[in-house]
Design a protein around this motif. Sequence first.
Motif, PDB file in Angstrom:
ATOM      1  N   PRO A   1       0.831  -1.215   0.000  1.00  0.00           N
ATOM      2  CA  PRO A   1       0.000   0.000   0.000  1.00  0.00           C
ATOM      3  C   PRO A   1       0.860   1.258   0.000  1.00  0.00           C
ATOM      4  O   PRO A   1       1.924   1.289   0.626  1.00  0.00           O
ATOM      5  CB  PRO A   1      -0.797  -0.122   1.301  1.00  0.00           C
ATOM      6  N   ALA A   2       0.403   2.289  -0.697  1.00  0.00           N
ATOM      7  CA  ALA A   2       1.154   3.550  -0.793  1.00  0.00           C
ATOM      8  C   ALA A   2       0.222   4.712  -0.489  1.00  0.00           C
ATOM      9  O   ALA A   2      -0.900   4.771  -0.996  1.00  0.00           O
ATOM     10  CB  ALA A   2       1.759   3.719  -2.186  1.00  0.00           C
ATOM     11  N   VAL A   3       0.690   5.643   0.341  1.00  0.00           N
ATOM     12  CA  VAL A   3      -0.138   6.810   0.649  1.00  0.00           C
ATOM     13  C   VAL A   3      -0.117   7.832  -0.480  1.00  0.00           C
ATOM     14  O   VAL A   3      -0.969   8.716  -0.529  1.00  0.00           O
ATOM     15  CB  VAL A   3       0.282   7.476   1.974  1.00  0.00           C
ATOM     16  N   LYS A   4       0.848   7.680  -1.389  1.00  0.00           N
ATOM     17  CA  LYS A   4       0.869   8.566  -2.549  1.00  0.00           C
ATOM     18  C   LYS A   4       1.644   7.898  -3.681  1.00  0.00           C
ATOM     19  O   LYS A   4       2.672   7.258  -3.455  1.00  0.00           O
ATOM     20  CB  LYS A   4       1.518   9.912  -2.214  1.00  0.00           C
ATOM     21  N   LEU A   5       1.138   8.055  -4.893  1.00  0.00           N
ATOM     22  CA  LEU A   5       1.844   7.672  -6.109  1.00  0.00           C
ATOM     23  C   LEU A   5       2.206   8.956  -6.837  1.00  0.00           C
ATOM     24  O   LEU A   5       1.388   9.879  -6.931  1.00  0.00           O
ATOM     25  CB  LEU A   5       0.962   6.798  -6.997  1.00  0.00           C
ATOM     26  N   LEU A   6       3.428   9.040  -7.338  1.00  0.00           N
ATOM     27  CA  LEU A   6       3.870  10.230  -8.060  1.00  0.00           C
ATOM     28  C   LEU A   6       4.248   9.850  -9.487  1.00  0.00           C
ATOM     29  O   LEU A   6       4.854   8.796  -9.710  1.00  0.00           O
ATOM     30  CB  LEU A   6       5.074  10.858  -7.351  1.00  0.00           C
ATOM     31  N   VAL A   7       3.898  10.696 -10.429  1.00  0.00           N
ATOM     32  CA  VAL A   7       4.201  10.421 -11.828  1.00  0.00           C
ATOM     33  C   VAL A   7       4.807  11.654 -12.489  1.00  0.00           C
ATOM     34  O   VAL A   7       4.355  12.781 -12.276  1.00  0.00           O
ATOM     35  CB  VAL A   7       2.936   9.954 -12.599  1.00  0.00           C
TER      36      VAL A   7
ATOM     37  N   ALA B   1      -1.594  21.347 -17.625  1.00  0.00           N
ATOM     38  CA  ALA B   1      -1.959  20.497 -18.759  1.00  0.00           C
ATOM     39  C   ALA B   1      -1.697  19.031 -18.448  1.00  0.00           C
ATOM     40  O   ALA B   1      -2.508  18.150 -18.786  1.00  0.00           O
ATOM     41  CB  ALA B   1      -1.168  20.928 -19.999  1.00  0.00           C
ATOM     42  N   PHE B   2      -0.571  18.752 -17.801  1.00  0.00           N
ATOM     43  CA  PHE B   2      -0.240  17.375 -17.454  1.00  0.00           C
ATOM     44  C   PHE B   2      -1.243  16.814 -16.451  1.00  0.00           C
ATOM     45  O   PHE B   2      -1.658  15.654 -16.546  1.00  0.00           O
ATOM     46  CB  PHE B   2       1.181  17.300 -16.906  1.00  0.00           C
ATOM     47  N   LEU B   3      -1.657  17.640 -15.492  1.00  0.00           N
ATOM     48  CA  LEU B   3      -2.669  17.199 -14.529  1.00  0.00           C
ATOM     49  C   LEU B   3      -3.961  16.826 -15.239  1.00  0.00           C
ATOM     50  O   LEU B   3      -4.598  15.819 -14.896  1.00  0.00           O
ATOM     51  CB  LEU B   3      -2.929  18.286 -13.491  1.00  0.00           C
ATOM     52  N   ARG B   4      -4.366  17.599 -16.225  1.00  0.00           N
ATOM     53  CA  ARG B   4      -5.608  17.286 -16.948  1.00  0.00           C
ATOM     54  C   ARG B   4      -5.512  15.927 -17.639  1.00  0.00           C
ATOM     55  O   ARG B   4      -6.478  15.148 -17.653  1.00  0.00           O
ATOM     56  CB  ARG B   4      -5.922  18.394 -17.957  1.00  0.00           C
ATOM     57  N   VAL B   5      -4.349  15.617 -18.207  1.00  0.00           N
ATOM     58  CA  VAL B   5      -4.155  14.327 -18.873  1.00  0.00           C
ATOM     59  C   VAL B   5      -4.261  13.190 -17.864  1.00  0.00           C
ATOM     60  O   VAL B   5      -4.976  12.195 -18.080  1.00  0.00           O
ATOM     61  CB  VAL B   5      -2.787  14.287 -19.585  1.00  0.00           C
TER      62      VAL B   5
ATOM     63  N   VAL C   1       2.734  15.078 -10.949  1.00  0.00           N
ATOM     64  CA  VAL C   1       1.362  14.882 -10.499  1.00  0.00           C
ATOM     65  C   VAL C   1       1.360  13.901  -9.333  1.00  0.00           C
ATOM     66  O   VAL C   1       2.060  12.887  -9.352  1.00  0.00           O
ATOM     67  CB  VAL C   1       0.458  14.376 -11.644  1.00  0.00           C
ATOM     68  N   GLU C   2       0.563  14.227  -8.307  1.00  0.00           N
ATOM     69  CA  GLU C   2       0.457  13.440  -7.086  1.00  0.00           C
ATOM     70  C   GLU C   2      -0.897  12.738  -7.066  1.00  0.00           C
ATOM     71  O   GLU C   2      -1.926  13.379  -7.252  1.00  0.00           O
ATOM     72  CB  GLU C   2       0.609  14.355  -5.873  1.00  0.00           C
ATOM     73  N   ILE C   3      -0.880  11.437  -6.827  1.00  0.00           N
ATOM     74  CA  ILE C   3      -2.084  10.615  -6.924  1.00  0.00           C
ATOM     75  C   ILE C   3      -2.377   9.953  -5.584  1.00  0.00           C
ATOM     76  O   ILE C   3      -1.491   9.363  -4.960  1.00  0.00           O
ATOM     77  CB  ILE C   3      -1.908   9.552  -8.029  1.00  0.00           C
TER      78      ILE C   3
END
Length: 283
Positions: free
Chosen positions: A148-154, A163-167, A187-189
């Motif tokens: 489990p991860a509290v955050k995924l980063l891309v 613009a990248f966040l919208r994608v 972007v932080e997920i």
Amino acid sequence: MGELPRLVATDLDGTLLRSDGTLSTRTVEALGRITAAGVGVVLVTGRPIRWLHHVYDQLGEPLPTVCANGAVVYDPHTDTVLRADPLAPELLAEVVRRLRAEVPGASFAVEITDGREFRHEAGYEARWDYGIPTSREVGDPTELHAAPAVKLLVRAGQQDPDAFLRVVAGALAGLAESTHSSYSGLVEISAVGVTKAAGLAWYCARHGVDAADVIAFGDMPNDVPMLTWVGRGVAVANAHPAVREIADDVTDDHNADGVAAYLETLLGTAGREVSPDSDAAHR
């Protein structure tokens, strides 16, 4: 203004901290004064637990912190995670699969163990976590979603962040929360429903504080849910346009101690309403 809130919630980077990552003496003193007046203070940040000690050292005393954009609520006095809302491994795997299909050149990292550890694949630029013991490059990309991860980063190279966040958000609609707090195309997920507002709301419910009795400060899109949830949302002058648009007030730039300036005015106004001769009115 004119009446003190029950709680002050503030973002760190770009809001409370100056560009060099430091807290001014003025800011530390303003936080001390608002606390002495009986107002609680909580930090609400995208930062993981492992990045907080630098801030606590400057404050002189650690403050309760909502970390990882709301996924973790942390008590630094007891080094206890009070609440964590991570992405499950199977969900992480699906998110990564979708983004690899939709975003050319995507590279990933995860915050695990409630944000105390960091794992990244070879193509991901670790930056702040480079070379530290709690950071590790994985050889097998499936290790990114093994726990489990509290955050995924891309990342996908240098990108226009909005613009990248919208994608990314479009690819993950209904599957996970996406936001950003940088100018470099990161972007932080988080899990669905996990935002700074949700983490702060949990903290407030635990302490019997209504949203209407909270003032919050922020500067980036990941602060928007929090600033719209509280009774009064305040943007610093350097804030992203999306933050300034929804804020109830705008204070000075973070390099000009905007949070401190707002708190000083709030303390002065409240003090005068109580008594023109009171100590609070002349601080």
